[in-house]
Write a protein that holds these residues in place. Sequence first.
Motif, mmCIF file in Angstrom:
data_model
loop_
_atom_site.group_PDB
_atom_site.id
_atom_site.type_symbol
_atom_site.label_atom_id
_atom_site.label_comp_id
_atom_site.label_asym_id
_atom_site.label_seq_id
_atom_site.Cartn_x
_atom_site.Cartn_y
_atom_site.Cartn_z
ATOM 1 N N VAL A 67 0.732 -1.282 0.136
ATOM 2 C CA VAL A 67 -0.056 -0.060 -0.036
ATOM 3 C C VAL A 67 0.740 1.204 -0.010
ATOM 4 C CG1 VAL A 67 -1.895 1.360 1.259
ATOM 5 C CG2 VAL A 67 -1.762 -1.380 1.414
ATOM 6 N N GLU A 68 0.841 1.975 -1.000
ATOM 7 C CA GLU A 68 1.889 3.107 -1.400
ATOM 8 C C GLU A 68 1.149 3.986 -2.300
ATOM 9 O OE1 GLU A 68 4.236 5.719 -1.483
ATOM 10 O OE2 GLU A 68 5.562 4.227 -0.754
ATOM 11 N N ASP A 69 0.980 5.349 -1.826
ATOM 12 C CA ASP A 69 0.525 6.471 -2.657
ATOM 13 C C ASP A 69 1.318 7.059 -3.596
ATOM 14 O OD1 ASP A 69 2.140 7.641 -0.849
ATOM 15 O OD2 ASP A 69 0.962 9.608 -0.919
ATOM 16 N N ASP A 70 2.517 6.644 -3.625
ATOM 17 C CA ASP A 70 3.656 7.358 -4.697
ATOM 18 C C ASP A 70 3.661 6.356 -5.729
ATOM 19 O OD1 ASP A 70 5.638 9.173 -5.920
ATOM 20 O OD2 ASP A 70 6.777 7.499 -5.408
ATOM 21 N N SER A 71 3.098 6.477 -6.989
ATOM 22 C CA SER A 71 2.705 5.567 -8.122
ATOM 23 C C SER A 71 4.270 5.063 -8.617
ATOM 24 C CB SER A 71 2.235 6.023 -9.360
ATOM 25 O OG SER A 71 2.586 7.302 -9.666
ATOM 26 N N ARG B 123 7.376 -4.066 -9.519
ATOM 27 C CA ARG B 123 8.106 -4.623 -10.604
ATOM 28 C C ARG B 123 9.290 -5.456 -10.162
ATOM 29 N NH1 ARG B 123 9.212 -0.162 -13.006
ATOM 30 N NH2 ARG B 123 11.429 -0.102 -12.135
ATOM 31 N N GLU B 124 10.240 -4.856 -9.033
ATOM 32 C CA GLU B 124 11.373 -5.546 -8.727
ATOM 33 C C GLU B 124 10.997 -6.872 -8.045
ATOM 34 O OE1 GLU B 124 14.748 -4.815 -9.308
ATOM 35 O OE2 GLU B 124 13.492 -3.501 -10.871
ATOM 36 N N LEU B 125 9.939 -6.739 -7.098
ATOM 37 C CA LEU B 125 9.565 -7.927 -6.541
ATOM 38 C C LEU B 125 9.075 -9.216 -7.225
ATOM 39 C CD1 LEU B 125 7.852 -6.273 -3.112
ATOM 40 C CD2 LEU B 125 10.202 -7.684 -3.318
ATOM 41 N N GLN B 126 8.454 -8.659 -8.265
ATOM 42 C CA GLN B 126 7.746 -9.635 -9.150
ATOM 43 C C GLN B 126 9.107 -10.170 -9.900
ATOM 44 O OE1 GLN B 126 5.093 -7.040 -11.103
ATOM 45 N NE2 GLN B 126 3.371 -7.972 -9.936
ATOM 46 N N SER B 127 9.854 -9.678 -10.272
ATOM 47 C CA SER B 127 11.053 -10.008 -10.972
ATOM 48 C C SER B 127 11.846 -11.206 -10.224
ATOM 49 C CB SER B 127 12.135 -9.154 -11.422
ATOM 50 O OG SER B 127 12.755 -8.459 -10.512
ATOM 51 N N LEU B 128 11.771 -11.145 -9.003
ATOM 52 C CA LEU B 128 12.119 -12.008 -8.088
ATOM 53 C C LEU B 128 11.181 -13.243 -7.730
ATOM 54 C CD1 LEU B 128 14.045 -9.669 -5.712
ATOM 55 C CD2 LEU B 128 14.998 -11.228 -7.566
ATOM 56 N N GLY B 129 9.951 -13.271 -8.185
ATOM 57 C CA GLY B 129 9.310 -14.592 -8.082
ATOM 58 C C GLY B 129 8.116 -14.104 -6.976
ATOM 59 N N TYR B 130 8.143 -13.055 -6.394
ATOM 60 C CA TYR B 130 7.100 -12.699 -5.395
ATOM 61 C C TYR B 130 5.773 -12.363 -6.307
ATOM 62 C CZ TYR B 130 10.682 -12.241 -1.892
ATOM 63 O OH TYR B 130 11.572 -12.457 -0.845
ATOM 64 N N GLU B 131 4.683 -12.549 -5.708
ATOM 65 C CA GLU B 131 3.306 -12.391 -6.178
ATOM 66 C C GLU B 131 2.965 -11.087 -5.451
ATOM 67 O OE1 GLU B 131 -1.257 -13.806 -5.808
ATOM 68 O OE2 GLU B 131 0.354 -15.068 -5.601
ATOM 69 N N VAL B 132 2.645 -9.882 -6.286
ATOM 70 C CA VAL B 132 2.530 -8.572 -5.524
ATOM 71 C C VAL B 132 1.135 -7.884 -5.886
ATOM 72 C CG1 VAL B 132 3.405 -6.266 -5.513
ATOM 73 C CG2 VAL B 132 5.223 -8.204 -5.694
ATOM 74 N N VAL B 133 0.527 -7.794 -4.794
ATOM 75 C CA VAL B 133 -0.879 -6.710 -5.058
ATOM 76 C C VAL B 133 -0.421 -5.700 -4.389
ATOM 77 C CG1 VAL B 133 -3.244 -6.871 -4.502
ATOM 78 C CG2 VAL B 133 -2.250 -9.218 -5.134
ATOM 79 N N GLN B 134 -1.021 -4.501 -5.291
ATOM 80 C CA GLN B 134 -0.811 -3.294 -4.962
ATOM 81 C C GLN B 134 -1.918 -2.460 -4.976
ATOM 82 O OE1 GLN B 134 1.870 -1.473 -8.259
ATOM 83 N NE2 GLN B 134 1.573 -3.478 -9.084
ATOM 84 N N THR B 135 -1.791 -1.163 -4.159
ATOM 85 C CA THR B 135 -2.777 -0.390 -4.112
ATOM 86 C C THR B 135 -2.188 0.996 -3.376
ATOM 87 O OG1 THR B 135 -5.414 0.312 -3.526
ATOM 88 C CG2 THR B 135 -3.740 -0.813 -1.767
#
Length: 124
Positions: free
Chosen positions: A6-10, A18-30
Amino acid sequence: MKILIVEDDSTSLSFLARELQSLGYEVVQTQFGDRGLDLYKKHGPWASVLSNYKFFPGVEIKNGAELVTAIHAINPSQRMAIMTAWCEEAREKLPQALRFLPVLEKPFRFEQVLRLLRERVLPL
């Protein structure tokens, strides 16, 4: 592993995701606290929740301290951290049970996020 951010700065949000997904994490963001709580209720628990302290306030959740407090009420063992440039203010807003919650001081390096996840995110 599923990570909720959860982060307001796009820019920061898309970089972390992007960086976490490149390492295989499943990321959900808002960018919104209320949405973060909704996502947690629908899809939690998560391997970790990373929340900015200051984000777009909602009706129910006004800041990251309120978000992690609400999540803690649902699941006291949920792994979480706050990201902020206002560390003292964020710590003061946390309830006693969350006083030792990790706080990443902005600006931080991506390696600090990884270290936090590796230290705190173990198989549930």
